[in-house]
Scaffold this active site. Sequence first.
Site, mmCIF file in Angstrom:
data_model
loop_
_atom_site.group_PDB
_atom_site.id
_atom_site.type_symbol
_atom_site.label_atom_id
_atom_site.label_comp_id
_atom_site.label_asym_id
_atom_site.label_seq_id
_atom_site.Cartn_x
_atom_site.Cartn_y
_atom_site.Cartn_z
ATOM 1 N N GLY A 117 0.801 -1.214 0.000
ATOM 2 C CA GLY A 117 0.000 0.000 0.000
ATOM 3 C C GLY A 117 0.832 1.261 0.000
ATOM 4 O O GLY A 117 0.520 2.224 -0.697
ATOM 5 N N THR A 131 -6.730 4.605 -0.171
ATOM 6 C CA THR A 131 -6.471 4.185 -1.561
ATOM 7 C C THR A 131 -5.210 3.355 -1.685
ATOM 8 O O THR A 131 -5.075 2.560 -2.610
ATOM 9 C CB THR A 131 -6.340 5.412 -2.471
ATOM 10 O OG1 THR A 131 -5.306 6.267 -1.974
ATOM 11 C CG2 THR A 131 -7.636 6.199 -2.512
ATOM 12 N N CYS A 132 -4.280 3.528 -0.736
ATOM 13 C CA CYS A 132 -3.024 2.789 -0.833
ATOM 14 C C CYS A 132 -3.243 1.286 -0.699
ATOM 15 O O CYS A 132 -2.449 0.491 -1.193
ATOM 16 C CB CYS A 132 -2.042 3.271 0.220
ATOM 17 S SG CYS A 132 -2.676 3.124 1.900
ATOM 18 N N VAL A 133 -4.329 0.895 -0.011
ATOM 19 C CA VAL A 133 -4.619 -0.539 0.137
ATOM 20 C C VAL A 133 -5.985 -0.891 -0.441
ATOM 21 O O VAL A 133 -6.536 -1.958 -0.150
ATOM 22 C CB VAL A 133 -4.540 -0.972 1.626
ATOM 23 C CG1 VAL A 133 -3.106 -0.980 2.107
ATOM 24 C CG2 VAL A 133 -5.395 -0.063 2.501
ATOM 25 N N LEU A 141 -2.239 7.348 5.703
ATOM 26 C CA LEU A 141 -1.696 6.013 5.945
ATOM 27 C C LEU A 141 -1.734 5.585 7.404
ATOM 28 O O LEU A 141 -1.319 4.492 7.730
ATOM 29 C CB LEU A 141 -0.244 5.961 5.455
ATOM 30 C CG LEU A 141 -0.078 6.087 3.931
ATOM 31 C CD1 LEU A 141 1.390 6.198 3.604
ATOM 32 C CD2 LEU A 141 -0.699 4.895 3.237
#
Length: 910
Positions: free
Chosen positions: A600, A877-879, A909
């Site tokens: 992520g 959105t990173c994961v 995050l």
Amino acid sequence: MLNFTGQTRRRNVNLGNRTRNSKKDLLEKAKRERERRAQDKLKEDASKTIQKSIRRHFSNVRLFKNTFTSSQLVHMIPAYGGKLIYYISQYDLQQLLKLSHNFLSSYPNSLGNRQLLSLLKLYQDDALVAETLSDLNMDCPTVDEFLDSLSVYLCRASFLSYSSASKLADVIEAWEVMHSSASISIFSISIGSYEKRPFALQFYCILAERNLLPQLINTNPILWDNMAKTYSHCSKGGQKNIAKLLIPNFNNHIAPSVLRSDNDYVLKFYEKAFIDEVIATTANYVSDEDHVKNLMCYIASSPNQSCKNSVLITLLSNKDFVRRLSWEFFHTKFNASKTEAHPLFSVLAQLIDMHLLISTDRELLDYNSVIPIEELKKFTSTLKDFTFRQYWELPKSERNPMLKEAVPLLSKVYERDSRLHFLSTENNPTYWENSEKQFLNLRFYEELQEYEDLYREHLEEESDEDMEKEIDLDKERPPLKSLLLNKMKKRLKSSLRFRKLEILLELPFFIPFEERVDLFYMFIALDKKRLSLDDDHNLINMFTPWASTGMRKQSAIISRDNVLEDAFNAFNSIGERFKASLDVTFINEFGEEAGIDGGGITKEFLTTVSDEGFKDPKHELFRTNDRYELYPSVVYDATKLKYIWFLGKVVGKCLYEHVLIDVSFADFFLKKLLNYSNGFLSSFSDLGSYDSVLYNNLIKLLNMTTDEIKSLDLTFEIDEPESSAKVVDLIPNGSKTYVTKDNVLLYVTKVTDYKLNKRCFKPVSAFHGGLSVIIAPHWMEMFNSIELQMLISGERDNIDLDDLKSNTEYGGYKEEDQTIVDFWEVLNEFKFEEKLNFLKFVTSVPQAPLQGFKALDPKFGIRNAGTEKYRLPTASTCVNLLKLPDYRNKTILREKLLYAINSGARFDLS
């Protein structure tokens, strides 16, 4: 003896130095004396001979002058012919010719003419040519002697007046000299520089205007060259006659050598007047293969691309002619098994190529266009079948040479269809894919691996560690595909698997898009295996780091305030090691951000760098066209080029790690990235995605009349406010060269070349250089520009919610929970744009992955965010994670979700 000083003085006595002659010296002296006497004797004899000859000459002159009567003098020319020149003056010979006129012009046999022509043969100017020709007996032709004498005279003479040349033409016409096969001799004299010998050129012009031209011209390059020079200097009538002579004879080995020369006079053959003659000559004989072959050779012999373009444009402007060619092609059996070029196919292919180049989308799809869309479809089907059969069924050594034209043309039609879908329609979306089962089912992984190995061997000497070496943009690029395929062919002997590899690399559209995407990711998997970056090695490295053979993680601390600069400093110089796993730590104003990277953080890093590098105007690295599509800025310095290089690596890393980014590139830029082997060259049709206003104006210019173009007062220069020069010449002396109807296509081509190729070359090369550090060029070149954009940012036109649902992981929810059931119903009811916004909200990209949502890494997840109904849904959105409160109310869920995706609410995050 003592002198007065009392000293003895030594006395020197000169006794002389004469020695006695030896016998040898005496003999040598006698020999020299004999030789001297012999030389004197020879000089005396020569002197006597000269005196005797002079006395005889003067005696003969007196004899001619004083002894013979007028009735006797008329017999002198038949008796002595050319010898008379040596014995009488030019004036006396002129008088003799006048005196003999009646006698010679009615001489009973050919002797009189032969002797007169022997005089012509010896003349060095034209003082007596007219009188000599007027004495000929025109009723007694001596063609061979005339041709021989005239040929010698043209070589010797220093001058020939217009009147004398006209009289020579009278004789040629009266005796029908041009019916003789030997007549080419008078046209086969090398007149050299026509500035130095204008009389010869003038003579040829007179003959051309009277249509006194040779019948056979295929045997002599000098004759062809003389005809070219003559054509450029004679009147329209003469040009018309020369055109009729030359046009049926372009199909020989001599014509190309003359037409492709550097001489300016050859360019006249590629102006509209001559091209119109070519059309008129060929139009009624399109069913005759020889005539069409002649046209094909004429086009192929063009001295430069500008001349070739002029021919094709003029041909296209004659709709009836093009329609005849097309009709003949489709009503003649196309024999693709022939080993030589098919003339109709070759000419039609080149016309279609030009039609694609200069036609707007609307013109291309027009049923009344010079090449109607239905004709283009028929031709493409024939072309597609022919090309596939040649590649699939035959080894390279046995393939038809027409493939040289067929392959690039088919690729251009494919590119245009990728956008307009006039072939790959909704009813036939797989138009380009070949449906042959053996071809589709054939696996060729070993060949792919071997090609990859050869590619890596080729790159061994080129290290991307040295940035300055990497950015050597002017370095000539070898034709890598051909080079590597030829190496493989020697070992594989053209097996079917090897042929499929050829098709993948040179005609990839025959292979289904989905298979090509799989092959693309297979290439990446092979590369990760080569670098020990695959999952098996990662697991080994985790538990036995001391035994690691792969690349280590690349670490960096990235400030949220300077993402691009920190990323550049950390990762630009590490070359191919950028392919390894990244260990990124973000810091913000509060310090280090918490988070363990399971993929992520890497995704967050890549998408953030992309957003700043491509979209932040403060860096001025990229610009947008009128559709807000990106391309590299054409205003740059060394530092900006390095940043553009790095952004190419970032896009490559995104492709390498299956990370989609929300970036849309201009179509011309994507096409350049796929045209590495051809120096990133773009054509006129690509200009529309760079500057649509300029493109449309140039289209209008192409359609203007001669007077309309003249009224614009355009020259071959272009304003360049961003350049230090401000105004740039498109050709040498361009500011003084005006645009006309004849050269307007050259102007359009030069503008396109300057805008798309010269100005964009370095930034495009820089971006491609960085991109190819991660993604090899042949991996990308399996796709067209639209497909490459889909690889970068996903598939916008198709969002399969069932696929998303089947690839969703839940945290704190079950699939049958009311909120989850409501969620999928609401998502199904969303408008298309709302669905795109939802995808962007949870994945950062408003498109679906090409291989479906199973390719999302990590998979899309929905986590229970509590029961507070006032809270909005949020996303990481990173994961790819949606944090959804347990609303248990469909209406509330819809309102909250729409509000969230439109406001862009997300967690960071932490």
